[in-house]
Design a protein around this motif. Structure first.
Motif, PDB file in Angstrom:
ATOM      1  N   PHE A  73      63.115 -25.576  31.660  1.00  0.00           N
ATOM      2  CA  PHE A  73      63.366 -24.307  32.840  1.00  0.00           C
ATOM      3  C   PHE A  73      63.232 -23.360  32.093  1.00  0.00           C
ATOM      4  O   PHE A  73      63.402 -23.166  30.652  1.00  0.00           O
ATOM      5  N   GLY A  74      63.620 -22.352  32.588  1.00  0.00           N
ATOM      6  CA  GLY A  74      63.025 -20.309  31.985  1.00  0.00           C
ATOM      7  C   GLY A  74      64.069 -20.079  31.215  1.00  0.00           C
ATOM      8  O   GLY A  74      65.310 -20.701  31.132  1.00  0.00           O
ATOM      9  N   CYS A  87      72.452 -23.785  26.008  1.00  0.00           N
ATOM     10  CA  CYS A  87      71.949 -25.314  25.695  1.00  0.00           C
ATOM     11  C   CYS A  87      70.482 -25.120  26.448  1.00  0.00           C
ATOM     12  O   CYS A  87      69.647 -25.787  26.083  1.00  0.00           O
ATOM     13  N   ILE A  88      70.718 -24.003  27.313  1.00  0.00           N
ATOM     14  CA  ILE A  88      69.081 -24.016  27.866  1.00  0.00           C
ATOM     15  C   ILE A  88      68.221 -23.564  26.507  1.00  0.00           C
ATOM     16  O   ILE A  88      67.045 -23.571  26.791  1.00  0.00           O
ATOM     17  N   ASN A  89      68.678 -22.179  26.103  1.00  0.00           N
ATOM     18  CA  ASN A  89      67.736 -21.851  25.257  1.00  0.00           C
ATOM     19  C   ASN A  89      67.995 -22.528  24.197  1.00  0.00           C
ATOM     20  O   ASN A  89      66.843 -22.018  23.457  1.00  0.00           O
ATOM     21  N   ALA A 189      62.973 -15.516  22.613  1.00  0.00           N
ATOM     22  CA  ALA A 189      62.356 -14.495  23.483  1.00  0.00           C
ATOM     23  C   ALA A 189      63.280 -13.389  23.535  1.00  0.00           C
ATOM     24  O   ALA A 189      63.333 -12.697  24.696  1.00  0.00           O
ATOM     25  N   GLY A 190      64.630 -12.802  22.709  1.00  0.00           N
ATOM     26  CA  GLY A 190      65.075 -11.442  23.046  1.00  0.00           C
ATOM     27  C   GLY A 190      66.367 -12.201  22.404  1.00  0.00           C
ATOM     28  O   GLY A 190      66.699 -13.480  22.155  1.00  0.00           O
ATOM     29  N   ARG A 263      51.275 -22.103  29.617  1.00  0.00           N
ATOM     30  CA  ARG A 263      52.327 -20.644  29.411  1.00  0.00           C
ATOM     31  C   ARG A 263      52.101 -19.839  30.893  1.00  0.00           C
ATOM     32  O   ARG A 263      51.096 -19.460  31.429  1.00  0.00           O
ATOM     33  N   CYS A 264      53.677 -19.536  31.074  1.00  0.00           N
ATOM     34  CA  CYS A 264      53.829 -19.421  32.332  1.00  0.00           C
ATOM     35  C   CYS A 264      55.291 -17.892  32.249  1.00  0.00           C
ATOM     36  O   CYS A 264      55.648 -18.272  30.939  1.00  0.00           O
ATOM     37  N   ILE A 265      54.159 -16.853  32.832  1.00  0.00           N
ATOM     38  CA  ILE A 265      56.170 -15.841  32.531  1.00  0.00           C
ATOM     39  C   ILE A 265      55.995 -15.532  34.330  1.00  0.00           C
ATOM     40  O   ILE A 265      55.357 -15.002  34.695  1.00  0.00           O
ATOM     41  N   LYS A 266      57.371 -16.098  34.441  1.00  0.00           N
ATOM     42  CA  LYS A 266      57.745 -15.381  35.782  1.00  0.00           C
ATOM     43  C   LYS A 266      59.083 -14.677  35.178  1.00  0.00           C
ATOM     44  O   LYS A 266      60.378 -15.752  34.974  1.00  0.00           O
ATOM     45  N   PRO A 267      59.657 -13.355  35.723  1.00  0.00           N
ATOM     46  CA  PRO A 267      60.555 -13.003  35.545  1.00  0.00           C
ATOM     47  C   PRO A 267      61.793 -13.459  36.238  1.00  0.00           C
ATOM     48  O   PRO A 267      61.556 -13.768  37.962  1.00  0.00           O
ATOM     49  N   HIS A 268      63.160 -13.154  35.613  1.00  0.00           N
ATOM     50  CA  HIS A 268      64.513 -13.600  37.116  1.00  0.00           C
ATOM     51  C   HIS A 268      64.106 -13.439  37.912  1.00  0.00           C
ATOM     52  O   HIS A 268      64.531 -13.759  38.779  1.00  0.00           O
TER      53      HIS A 268
END
Length: 270
Positions: A73-74, A87-89, A189-190, A263-268
């Motif tokens: 999950f992103g 938790c996700i991050n 990631a920020g 590696r994938c880039i998919k903005p929200h």
């Protein structure tokens, strides 16, 4: 299950006062918290049951070699971030740490084996950030400690982590002009701002024993197994502790394999 009994448990709680049980009607917020806790537990355990059932059908235990796909999950950074986002991050941060070590460290080892000087080459190391969140004495451990204390609040939790990390830790910040009590974590990631409201409640196991007993006594064989029986152990279960254990088990599996990364880039907003 008995629908009337379920409805009653949704709306009330039982307090023990002077060795006597007193039934108290829950306010709206507490009732909704109980409902959400039950729904999350049922979803989690039903999903786990489904995975076990699929693995049994595939009879994967007889295979010497196997290929598994991990759909991650992103990374999440919303207008309002809470315990769930932390938790996700943390999971994403942990997997990024594995990626750093596996890809960069392996390449540097190959260079050293070929006699190439790599002493001046640096690669990002997020281990201090991981230790700050989930290591011994880290944010989640402090949260667990606060959940045990009767007088602890979200604000006392915030004060404790700020006292420990706000000065001198490169991966932690406390907003000076925040409109709500919050803290920031500088992820790979920020930087993400986490609002501490309801952190303690979300970390506690708010699933009532009465819910567990009600489902355990169901006439449906599957429903009867969806929730574990009430615990008789003294140690308190926390959501954060359970999550860390699951993440540790996941990393043990990953570290025992030969991983390949896509590696994938998919903005929200897409």
């Amino acid at each position: 299950v008995d629908s009337e009994r379920l409805s009653l448990e949704m709306l009330t709680t039982v307090l023990v006062i002077l060795k006597s049980e007193v039934t108290k009607t829950l306010n709206k917020v507490k009732a909704l918290d109980g409902r959400d806790s039950l729904c999350k537990a049922l979803y989690d355990n039903l999903f786990s049951w489904l995975v076990v059932a699929i693995n049994k059908t595939m009879d994967s235990t007889d295979c010497d070699t196997w290929i598994a796909l991990l759909d991650i999950f992103g990374f999440e950074d919303f207008k309002q971030n809470s315990f769930e986002q932390l938790c996700i991050n943390l999971t994403n941060e942990t997997l990024q740490g594995h990626y750093n070590q596996y890809i960069f460290q392996r390449d540097m080892d190959e260079c050293r084996a070929e006699g190439i000087d790599v002493t001046e080459i640096k690669f990002p190391d997020n281990k201090p950030c991981l230790d700050m969140i989930s290591g011994k004495g880290g944010i989640l451990y402090i949260l667990d400690e606060e959940c045990v204390l009767g007088k602890a609040t979200d604000l006392t939790f915030l004060d404790k982590i700020c006292d420990k990390f706000a000065k001198g830790h490169a991966f932690f910040e406390r907003p000076k002009l925040a409109k709500v009590p919050s803290f920031r974590v500088v992820h790979y990631a920020g930087t993400v701002t986490y609002e501490v409201s309801s952190f303690l409640d979300k970390n506690r196991d708010t699933l009532k024993d009465a819910f567990k007993l009600l489902l355990n006594n169901s006439n449906d064989a599957l429903i009867a197994t969806l929730l574990p029986p009430p615990s008789t152990e003294g140690a308190k279960y926390t959501v954060g502790g359970h999550f860390r254990n699951q993440l540790r088990d996941l990393m043990e599996v990953i570290n025992s394999t030969n991983p390949h990364w896509i590696r994938c880039i998919k903005p929200h907003f897409i």
